[in-house]
Design an enzyme around this catalytic site. Structure first.
Site, PDB file in Angstrom:
ATOM      1  N   ASN A  33      34.467  35.595   4.194  1.00  0.00           N
ATOM      2  CA  ASN A  33      35.577  35.095   3.411  1.00  0.00           C
ATOM      3  C   ASN A  33      36.760  36.236   3.748  1.00  0.00           C
ATOM      4  OD1 ASN A  33      34.881  32.768   2.007  1.00  0.00           O
ATOM      5  ND2 ASN A  33      33.396  33.816   0.996  1.00  0.00           N
ATOM      6  N   HIS A  35      40.291  39.844   7.546  1.00  0.00           N
ATOM      7  CA  HIS A  35      40.476  40.883   8.720  1.00  0.00           C
ATOM      8  C   HIS A  35      39.529  40.654   9.814  1.00  0.00           C
ATOM      9  CE1 HIS A  35      43.712  43.528   7.422  1.00  0.00           C
ATOM     10  NE2 HIS A  35      43.235  43.098   6.043  1.00  0.00           N
ATOM     11  N   ASP A  48      27.283  41.522   8.568  1.00  0.00           N
ATOM     12  CA  ASP A  48      27.412  42.282   7.643  1.00  0.00           C
ATOM     13  C   ASP A  48      27.209  43.610   8.021  1.00  0.00           C
ATOM     14  OD1 ASP A  48      27.174  42.325   4.504  1.00  0.00           O
ATOM     15  OD2 ASP A  48      25.218  43.549   4.625  1.00  0.00           O
ATOM     16  N   GLY A 100      39.264  48.017   4.266  1.00  0.00           N
ATOM     17  CA  GLY A 100      38.165  48.799   3.813  1.00  0.00           C
ATOM     18  C   GLY A 100      38.254  50.236   4.145  1.00  0.00           C
ATOM     19  N   LYS A 151      41.103  48.947  17.834  1.00  0.00           N
ATOM     20  CA  LYS A 151      39.955  49.046  16.995  1.00  0.00           C
ATOM     21  C   LYS A 151      38.789  48.346  17.912  1.00  0.00           C
ATOM     22  CE  LYS A 151      37.835  48.069  12.704  1.00  0.00           C
ATOM     23  NZ  LYS A 151      38.098  47.481  11.147  1.00  0.00           N
ATOM     24  N   HIS A 176      32.337  48.977  15.772  1.00  0.00           N
ATOM     25  CA  HIS A 176      30.892  48.338  15.321  1.00  0.00           C
ATOM     26  C   HIS A 176      30.815  46.996  15.618  1.00  0.00           C
ATOM     27  CE1 HIS A 176      34.025  48.865  12.261  1.00  0.00           C
ATOM     28  NE2 HIS A 176      33.095  48.293  11.514  1.00  0.00           N
TER      29      HIS A 176
HETATM   30  P1  ITT Z   1      32.340  38.887   4.065  1.00  0.00           P
HETATM   31  O1  ITT Z   1      30.761  39.065   3.395  1.00  0.00           O
HETATM   32  O2  ITT Z   1      32.841  37.746   3.418  1.00  0.00           O
HETATM   33  O3  ITT Z   1      31.956  38.712   5.497  1.00  0.00           O
HETATM   34  P2  ITT Z   1      32.763  41.491   3.217  1.00  0.00           P
HETATM   35  O4  ITT Z   1      34.014  42.260   2.810  1.00  0.00           O
HETATM   36  O5  ITT Z   1      32.040  41.336   1.800  1.00  0.00           O
HETATM   37  O6  ITT Z   1      33.181  40.048   3.803  1.00  0.00           O
HETATM   38  P3  ITT Z   1      30.772  43.118   4.365  1.00  0.00           P
HETATM   39  O7  ITT Z   1      29.793  42.638   3.111  1.00  0.00           O
HETATM   40  O8  ITT Z   1      30.133  42.930   5.776  1.00  0.00           O
HETATM   41  O9  ITT Z   1      32.123  42.099   4.173  1.00  0.00           O
HETATM   42  O10 ITT Z   1      31.416  44.524   4.107  1.00  0.00           O
HETATM   43  C1  ITT Z   1      31.238  45.482   3.341  1.00  0.00           C
HETATM   44  C2  ITT Z   1      32.307  46.488   3.027  1.00  0.00           C
HETATM   45  O11 ITT Z   1      32.275  47.423   4.169  1.00  0.00           O
HETATM   46  C3  ITT Z   1      33.565  45.791   2.935  1.00  0.00           C
HETATM   47  O12 ITT Z   1      33.932  45.332   1.868  1.00  0.00           O
HETATM   48  C4  ITT Z   1      34.393  46.830   3.466  1.00  0.00           C
HETATM   49  O13 ITT Z   1      34.764  47.837   2.465  1.00  0.00           O
HETATM   50  C5  ITT Z   1      33.604  47.709   4.404  1.00  0.00           C
HETATM   51  N1  ITT Z   1      33.760  47.187   5.703  1.00  0.00           N
HETATM   52  C6  ITT Z   1      33.224  46.320   6.541  1.00  0.00           C
HETATM   53  N2  ITT Z   1      33.808  46.452   7.644  1.00  0.00           N
HETATM   54  C7  ITT Z   1      34.692  47.393   7.965  1.00  0.00           C
HETATM   55  C8  ITT Z   1      35.776  47.592   8.974  1.00  0.00           C
HETATM   56  O14 ITT Z   1      35.498  47.225   9.974  1.00  0.00           O
HETATM   57  N3  ITT Z   1      36.314  48.821   8.712  1.00  0.00           N
HETATM   58  C9  ITT Z   1      36.297  49.404   7.328  1.00  0.00           C
HETATM   59  N4  ITT Z   1      35.410  49.093   6.486  1.00  0.00           N
HETATM   60  C10 ITT Z   1      34.718  48.024   6.582  1.00  0.00           C
END
Ligand code: ITT
Length: 193
Positions: free
Chosen positions: A8, A11, A68, A149, A171, A176
């Protein structure tokens, strides 16, 4: 090829689409009628990626993948890690998460950290996992407005600016997520997709 991506996060969608290129069209859960929040209740990135992909596959019967991601900070014993989304509050409050991270690193000399992404792909009923890691460091104040994030606080090794000071393309050169997605794409190609 159309493929369903269990996210959801707009980005993430943009970053992943840019890596996969025009040969793939990412379909969102909403486009398949899945509007509820997809559960992620596990204690590992692998577990959560797998739970999200299985949930969407069960709901739609379609091949799909989920990502994730966690930020793993050495001086904090790998935190926030799998708890990255809800580090400071129960919601996805990026600003509060960043403030808490800076507070917890106050005075720390070792600011090494890595982002780690795990992708779970479910193709023809079988699960495949792909991982991508980028190492870097956490700076002491936010820099830049791109991305999302923890991007404003993270400088990847070999660069002198944060992910939030980079375009999506930049990026994606080292991130990652891009590293994991390139493995996913190679697998899909090898499977004839
Ligand atoms: P979905 O589960 O809907 O895919 P989410 O935002 O909850 O979206 P994640 O659980 O994978 O995604 O990510 C956990 C957190 O990690 C996310 O809310 C960001 O704060 C951080 N994060 C993930 N990917 C990042 C990135 O590429 N750059 C910076 N922060 C990131």
């Amino acid at each position: 090829m159309n493929i369903l991506f269990a996210t959801n996060n707009a980005h993430k969608l943009m970053e992943v689409q840019a890596v996969l290129g025009p040969g793939f069209r990412l379909v969102t859960p909403r486009e398949c009628g899945v509007t509820e929040e997809i559960p992620e209740e596990q204690q590992t990135l692998e577990g959560n990626a797998s739970q999200k992909a299985h949930y969407l596959n069960d709901r739609t019967g379609l091949d799909c993948f989920a990502d994730d991601t966690g930020l793993e900070v050495k001086a904090l014993g790998g935190a926030p890690g799998v708890h990255s989304a809800r580090y400071a509050t129960d919601g996805h409050d990026f600003a509060a998460n960043n403030r808490l991270l800076l507070k917890n690193l106050e005075g720390a000399t070792d600011r090494r950290a890595q982002f780690r992404t795990v992708i779970s792909l479910i193709l023809n009923g079988e699960e495949h996992l792909f991982e991508g890691v980028v190492e870097g460091r956490i700076i002491d104040r936010e820099e830049g407005h791109e991305g999302f994030g923890y991007d404003p606080l993270f400088i990847p090794d070999g660069y002198d600016k944060t992910f939030a000071q980079m375009s999506t393309e930049e990026k994606n050169e080292v991130s990652h997520r891009a590293r994991a997605v390139r493995k996913l794409a190679a697998y899909l190609h090898s499977a004839g997709k």
